[in-house]
Design an enzyme around this catalytic site. Structure first.
Site, PDB file in Angstrom:
ATOM      1  NE  ARG A  62      -0.315   0.520   4.982  1.00  0.00           N
ATOM      2  CZ  ARG A  62       0.634   1.345   5.421  1.00  0.00           C
ATOM      3  NH1 ARG A  62       1.089   2.301   4.639  1.00  0.00           N
ATOM      4  NH2 ARG A  62       1.154   1.203   6.634  1.00  0.00           N
ATOM      5  N   GLY A  63       0.274   2.379  -0.204  1.00  0.00           N
ATOM      6  CA  GLY A  63       1.023   3.614  -0.092  1.00  0.00           C
ATOM      7  C   GLY A  63       1.273   3.961   1.364  1.00  0.00           C
ATOM      8  N   GLY A  64       2.232   4.835   1.601  1.00  0.00           N
ATOM      9  CA  GLY A  64       2.423   5.350   2.952  1.00  0.00           C
ATOM     10  C   GLY A  64       3.624   4.784   3.679  1.00  0.00           C
TER      11      GLY A  64
ATOM     12  CG  PHE B 179       0.402   0.895  16.525  1.00  0.00           C
ATOM     13  CD1 PHE B 179       1.138  -0.201  16.935  1.00  0.00           C
ATOM     14  CD2 PHE B 179      -0.833   1.124  17.119  1.00  0.00           C
ATOM     15  CE1 PHE B 179       0.652  -1.059  17.910  1.00  0.00           C
ATOM     16  CE2 PHE B 179      -1.331   0.282  18.096  1.00  0.00           C
ATOM     17  CZ  PHE B 179      -0.587  -0.814  18.493  1.00  0.00           C
ATOM     18  CG  HIS B 180      -2.577  -1.205  11.621  1.00  0.00           C
ATOM     19  ND1 HIS B 180      -3.274  -0.027  11.467  1.00  0.00           N
ATOM     20  CD2 HIS B 180      -1.973  -1.443  10.428  1.00  0.00           C
ATOM     21  CE1 HIS B 180      -3.101   0.424  10.244  1.00  0.00           C
ATOM     22  NE2 HIS B 180      -2.306  -0.417   9.588  1.00  0.00           N
TER      23      HIS B 180
ATOM     24  CB  ALA C 238      -3.793   6.281   9.153  1.00  0.00           C
TER      25      ALA C 238
ATOM     26  CG  LEU D 258     -10.808   3.423   6.705  1.00  0.00           C
ATOM     27  CD1 LEU D 258     -11.153   3.331   8.191  1.00  0.00           C
ATOM     28  CD2 LEU D 258     -11.832   4.314   5.996  1.00  0.00           C
ATOM     29  CB  ALA D 259      -6.012   2.307  10.593  1.00  0.00           C
TER      30      ALA D 259
ATOM     31  CB  CYS E  19       1.606   8.599   8.253  1.00  0.00           C
ATOM     32  SG  CYS E  19       0.227   7.580   8.826  1.00  0.00           S
TER      33      CYS E  19
END
Length: 232
Positions: free
Chosen positions: A85-87, A91-92, A154, A168-169, A185
């Protein structure tokens, strides 16, 4: 051709990598639906919803941690995952809503930048439902949803052959201290926040799911069907 309904797959509290695997199955189903090889009338578009069961640091096409930094993050008890993915790194973990829409943008006649803006609009609608009128999206190159200089949600997406993945998160009741060990990010001088912090009350992922789905339907002008398998 009408884009059709969107299949909703709710995983609940699961490892991040499990959500990734299900997402890839949804991408395969979307490709099959486009080619006409999908069984029956199964929806080609999906959204995978989950709450990460364990802390994990994830980076996209940029911002992979060096060996020493990676070891420090592992020592804190977090997993490390590279994602398509981009970015930069983020953290998740528990208390966070992850949404991975798998949508055929060509069928929906939606450009990629318009899709990112739609995700931001979705979260802004959710914030309004919770009374957070100050939530906003910032002009490019910034993405996501913000409360002042603090990021609430994010966004990092991948799009291959017009089919999206990742997404998204949204921080609901996330332990924000995990973000202190990285530059979230890749944005120096910016912070992070959560719905719980902004509202002054405990807001769980379960509290957010239905308002999220209501906002999703409004923004993408679709009906939702609930399923346990991307091939249903």
């Amino acid at each position: 051709m009408a884009p059709g309904p969107v299949r909703v797959l709710r995983l609940g509290l699961r490892p991040y990598t499990e959500a990734l695997r299900l997402q890839e199955r949804c991408v395969a189903a979307a490709k099959a639906a486009r080619s006409g090889s999908a069984p029956g009338s199964a929806p080609g578009d999906s959204v995978v919803l989950s709450e990460p069961a364990e802390p994990v640091y994830v980076w996209g096409l940029r911002g992979a941690p060096g060996a020493e930094a990676a070891e420090r993050l592992r020592a804190r008890g977090a997993g490390l995952v590279a994602a398509r993915r981009g970015g930069h790194i983020t953290f998740h973990g528990p208390g966070q809503l992850l949404a991975f829409p798998v949508l055929d943008l060509r069928r929906r006649r939606l450009p990629l930048r318009g899709y990112v803006a739609a995700l931001e609009s979705l979260v802004l609608r959710l914030c309004r439902r919770f009374g957070l009128a100050a939530a906003c999206a910032l002009p490019p190159p910034f993405t996501g949803v913000w409360m002042g200089d603090n990021k609430l949600c994010a966004i990092g997406v991948h799009c291959g052959n017009h089919i999206t993945s990742h997404g998204l998160a949204l921080n609901c009741c996330t332990d924000l201290s995990w973000f202190q060990h990285i530059v979230p990010c890749g944005l120096e001088g910016k912070g992070v926040t959560s719905l719980s912090h902004e509202l002054g009350q405990h807001v769980t992922v379960d509290h957010v799911l239905q308002p999220f789905l209501d906002s999703f339907q409004e923004v993408f002008d679709c009906t939702l069907v609930f399923s346990e398998d991307p091939g249903d």
